[in-house]
Design a protein around this motif. Sequence first.
Motif, PDB file in Angstrom:
ATOM      1  N   TYR A 193       0.816  -1.216   0.000  1.00 20.97           N
ATOM      2  CA  TYR A 193       0.000   0.000   0.000  1.00 20.97           C
ATOM      3  C   TYR A 193       0.850   1.266   0.000  1.00 20.97           C
ATOM      4  O   TYR A 193       0.384   2.336  -0.409  1.00 20.97           O
ATOM      5  N   HIS A 194       2.100   1.174   0.440  1.00 21.45           N
ATOM      6  CA  HIS A 194       2.889   2.389   0.650  1.00 21.45           C
ATOM      7  C   HIS A 194       4.168   2.441  -0.187  1.00 21.45           C
ATOM      8  O   HIS A 194       5.008   3.309   0.032  1.00 21.45           O
ATOM      9  N   MET A 195       4.301   1.526  -1.168  1.00 18.02           N
ATOM     10  CA  MET A 195       5.518   1.488  -1.966  1.00 18.02           C
ATOM     11  C   MET A 195       5.157   1.328  -3.434  1.00 18.02           C
ATOM     12  O   MET A 195       4.388   0.417  -3.789  1.00 18.02           O
ATOM     13  N   PRO A 196       5.676   2.176  -4.303  1.00 27.06           N
ATOM     14  CA  PRO A 196       5.372   2.044  -5.732  1.00 27.06           C
ATOM     15  C   PRO A 196       5.838   0.700  -6.277  1.00 27.06           C
ATOM     16  O   PRO A 196       6.871   0.165  -5.870  1.00 27.06           O
ATOM     17  N   ASP A 197       5.095   0.171  -7.237  1.00 24.39           N
ATOM     18  CA  ASP A 197       5.462  -1.105  -7.847  1.00 24.39           C
ATOM     19  C   ASP A 197       6.799  -1.034  -8.580  1.00 24.39           C
ATOM     20  O   ASP A 197       7.499  -2.038  -8.691  1.00 24.39           O
ATOM     21  N   VAL A 198       7.166   0.130  -9.093  1.00 25.58           N
ATOM     22  CA  VAL A 198       8.464   0.253  -9.755  1.00 25.58           C
ATOM     23  C   VAL A 198       9.583  -0.084  -8.780  1.00 25.58           C
ATOM     24  O   VAL A 198      10.585  -0.697  -9.150  1.00 25.58           O
ATOM     25  N   GLY A 199       9.425   0.293  -7.516  1.00 26.05           N
ATOM     26  CA  GLY A 199      10.435  -0.018  -6.516  1.00 26.05           C
ATOM     27  C   GLY A 199      10.390  -1.464  -6.071  1.00 26.05           C
ATOM     28  O   GLY A 199      11.425  -2.134  -5.986  1.00 26.05           O
ATOM     29  N   SER A 200       9.202  -1.969  -5.804  1.00 28.87           N
ATOM     30  CA  SER A 200       9.091  -3.316  -5.243  1.00 28.87           C
ATOM     31  C   SER A 200       9.236  -4.397  -6.300  1.00 28.87           C
ATOM     32  O   SER A 200       9.797  -5.465  -6.030  1.00 28.87           O
ATOM     33  N   ALA A 201       8.755  -4.144  -7.522  1.00 32.18           N
ATOM     34  CA  ALA A 201       8.705  -5.206  -8.527  1.00 32.18           C
ATOM     35  C   ALA A 201       9.241  -4.781  -9.889  1.00 32.18           C
ATOM     36  O   ALA A 201       9.066  -5.514 -10.859  1.00 32.18           O
ATOM     37  N   GLY A 202       9.882  -3.620  -9.961  1.00 27.79           N
ATOM     38  CA  GLY A 202      10.326  -3.104 -11.252  1.00 27.79           C
ATOM     39  C   GLY A 202      11.822  -2.874 -11.327  1.00 27.79           C
ATOM     40  O   GLY A 202      12.582  -3.220 -10.424  1.00 27.79           O
ATOM     41  N   PHE A 203      12.235  -2.248 -12.420  1.00 29.77           N
ATOM     42  CA  PHE A 203      13.638  -2.009 -12.742  1.00 29.77           C
ATOM     43  C   PHE A 203      13.822  -0.536 -13.067  1.00 29.77           C
ATOM     44  O   PHE A 203      12.892   0.120 -13.535  1.00 29.77           O
TER      45      PHE A 203
ATOM     46  N   ILE B 112      14.247  -1.289   5.836  1.00 31.32           N
ATOM     47  CA  ILE B 112      14.852  -0.037   5.399  1.00 31.32           C
ATOM     48  C   ILE B 112      16.126  -0.335   4.615  1.00 31.32           C
ATOM     49  O   ILE B 112      16.374   0.246   3.556  1.00 31.32           O
ATOM     50  N   THR B 113      16.938  -1.268   5.104  1.00 33.32           N
ATOM     51  CA  THR B 113      18.123  -1.681   4.359  1.00 33.32           C
ATOM     52  C   THR B 113      17.718  -2.300   3.028  1.00 33.32           C
ATOM     53  O   THR B 113      18.338  -2.038   1.989  1.00 33.32           O
ATOM     54  N   GLN B 114      16.664  -3.119   3.028  1.00 36.20           N
ATOM     55  CA  GLN B 114      16.212  -3.772   1.800  1.00 36.20           C
ATOM     56  C   GLN B 114      15.754  -2.764   0.761  1.00 36.20           C
ATOM     57  O   GLN B 114      15.821  -3.032  -0.443  1.00 36.20           O
ATOM     58  N   GLY B 115      15.287  -1.598   1.222  1.00 37.91           N
ATOM     59  CA  GLY B 115      14.889  -0.558   0.279  1.00 37.91           C
ATOM     60  C   GLY B 115      13.471  -0.066   0.431  1.00 37.91           C
ATOM     61  O   GLY B 115      12.992   0.690  -0.412  1.00 37.91           O
ATOM     62  N   GLY B 116      12.770  -0.480   1.491  1.00 41.55           N
ATOM     63  CA  GLY B 116      11.410  -0.012   1.683  1.00 41.55           C
ATOM     64  C   GLY B 116      11.396   1.405   2.288  1.00 41.55           C
ATOM     65  O   GLY B 116      12.004   1.632   3.324  1.00 41.55           O
ATOM     66  N   CYS B 117      10.748   2.395   1.631  1.00 41.58           N
ATOM     67  CA  CYS B 117       9.866   2.219   0.500  1.00 41.58           C
ATOM     68  C   CYS B 117      10.296   3.126  -0.655  1.00 41.58           C
ATOM     69  O   CYS B 117       9.609   4.077  -1.038  1.00 41.58           O
ATOM     70  N   ALA B 118      11.468   2.841  -1.226  1.00 42.71           N
ATOM     71  CA  ALA B 118      11.985   3.635  -2.343  1.00 42.71           C
ATOM     72  C   ALA B 118      11.043   3.543  -3.535  1.00 42.71           C
ATOM     73  O   ALA B 118      10.433   2.504  -3.783  1.00 42.71           O
ATOM     74  N   SER B 119      10.968   4.622  -4.304  1.00 37.17           N
ATOM     75  CA  SER B 119      10.059   4.631  -5.450  1.00 37.17           C
ATOM     76  C   SER B 119      10.592   3.785  -6.594  1.00 37.17           C
ATOM     77  O   SER B 119       9.827   3.358  -7.462  1.00 37.17           O
ATOM     78  N   ARG B 120      11.904   3.557  -6.616  1.00 37.66           N
ATOM     79  CA  ARG B 120      12.530   2.735  -7.651  1.00 37.66           C
ATOM     80  C   ARG B 120      13.809   2.140  -7.081  1.00 37.66           C
ATOM     81  O   ARG B 120      14.358   2.650  -6.091  1.00 37.66           O
ATOM     82  N   PRO B 121      14.322   1.055  -7.670  1.00 40.83           N
ATOM     83  CA  PRO B 121      15.427   0.330  -7.046  1.00 40.83           C
ATOM     84  C   PRO B 121      16.690   1.154  -6.835  1.00 40.83           C
ATOM     85  O   PRO B 121      17.386   0.984  -5.825  1.00 40.83           O
ATOM     86  N   GLY B 122      17.006   2.043  -7.768  1.00 42.90           N
ATOM     87  CA  GLY B 122      18.244   2.804  -7.652  1.00 42.90           C
ATOM     88  C   GLY B 122      18.298   3.737  -6.480  1.00 42.90           C
ATOM     89  O   GLY B 122      19.371   4.278  -6.166  1.00 42.90           O
ATOM     90  N   MET B 123      17.184   3.944  -5.776  1.00 46.26           N
ATOM     91  CA  MET B 123      17.153   4.893  -4.673  1.00 46.26           C
ATOM     92  C   MET B 123      17.285   4.262  -3.301  1.00 46.26           C
ATOM     93  O   MET B 123      17.209   4.974  -2.294  1.00 46.26           O
TER      94      MET B 123
END
Length: 362
Positions: A93-103, A186-197
């Motif tokens: 609910y709080h993380m864009p799909d580009v970050g969680s499941a995208g490139f 937080i280390t894993q990347g939650g909740c960055a909008s995209r992986p590079g962030m």
Amino acid sequence: MKNRVVKYDKAMAAAAKDTGELRFIPFDTPPLRLSGFPFTRPGEKLRRLPDDPRLSDGVRYLSEHTSGGRIDFRTDSRHLAVRVKLRSSSHMYHMPDVGSAGFDLYMGDPGRSFMIGNSRADKNSDAYTSDLHIGELPGTMNSYTINLPLYSGVESLEIGIDQDAKLLPPVPWSDERPMVFYGTSITQGGCASRPGMSYSNILGRRFNMQAFNFGFSGNGKGEPEVAEYLAKINDPALYLLDYEPNARPEGVKKTLKQFISILRDAHPETPIFVMSSLRFNREIPITGDVNIQAEILAESAKFQRGEVRRRRRNGDKNIFFIDGGKIAGKDWHEFSVDGCHQTDLGFYMIANNLEKILKKVR
């Protein structure tokens, strides 16, 4: 409920992309350089840690997630795309799909790279093909980095380039040794909008080094079994331990000494950074002041600082304490999505401050 926004703004649609006559290359085919998976052998499914029954169920499952994974190469292709089948999707609910499941895609040599696009797919699609940019690329030889999803696992992945495009190895790492990050969501990347962030990916770009991400959402609890695997990593440049938010102060007190000892026994001279918890917005109603840290977190930070000092007094000069309560800066309370997990701005601020600390000793 039907999304009517795309009726009025087509740029908001996630329509499947026409990739034309591209040739698709498996992600682990040279000269593509895959990094971020020290325990995955050629031909195996991507995992950050092996599927070892000694590990907790949460760590075993989350090890399928590809946080920290990246693919580097050089090409003169005018088009770049991914064709992917996800092992698991992670719609939140709080993380864009580009970050969680995208490139996302970066162009440029180390130190001069810029994000130029990302994958676009319907959030219900666990298999998709997508361009990674809008319009055509320059068509001259350039360096590219593709960052893999922070939360979803990858079943299969191919990189699409023009049929006649050249493909060359990437610019070498500035240091072949990997940085190793261990911690929580937080280390894993939650909740960055995209992986590079995620902050580990930001630091990997800035240092031009591999950044192995061992953030396990809700499951970074300092288990010795995890430490034993991290200790097996060959010649790490540094370890950063950031797991207090999952272990809680009481868990850190139980696990930290053993966790550090396992790493230190295997790597006597490797710098180890112990970072206490970030500040969280739930502290504000307790303290009534954004400048005052909740007592339990302050006590936990004091314990961690004390353990580092004890080891330094005993001769370990390559262990350091980082006050996580200060790492995001004075406006820390504005940098989260939900009072805990970071926005891109939060990760950017964390990376800025960690960069100053890590570059002094790495």
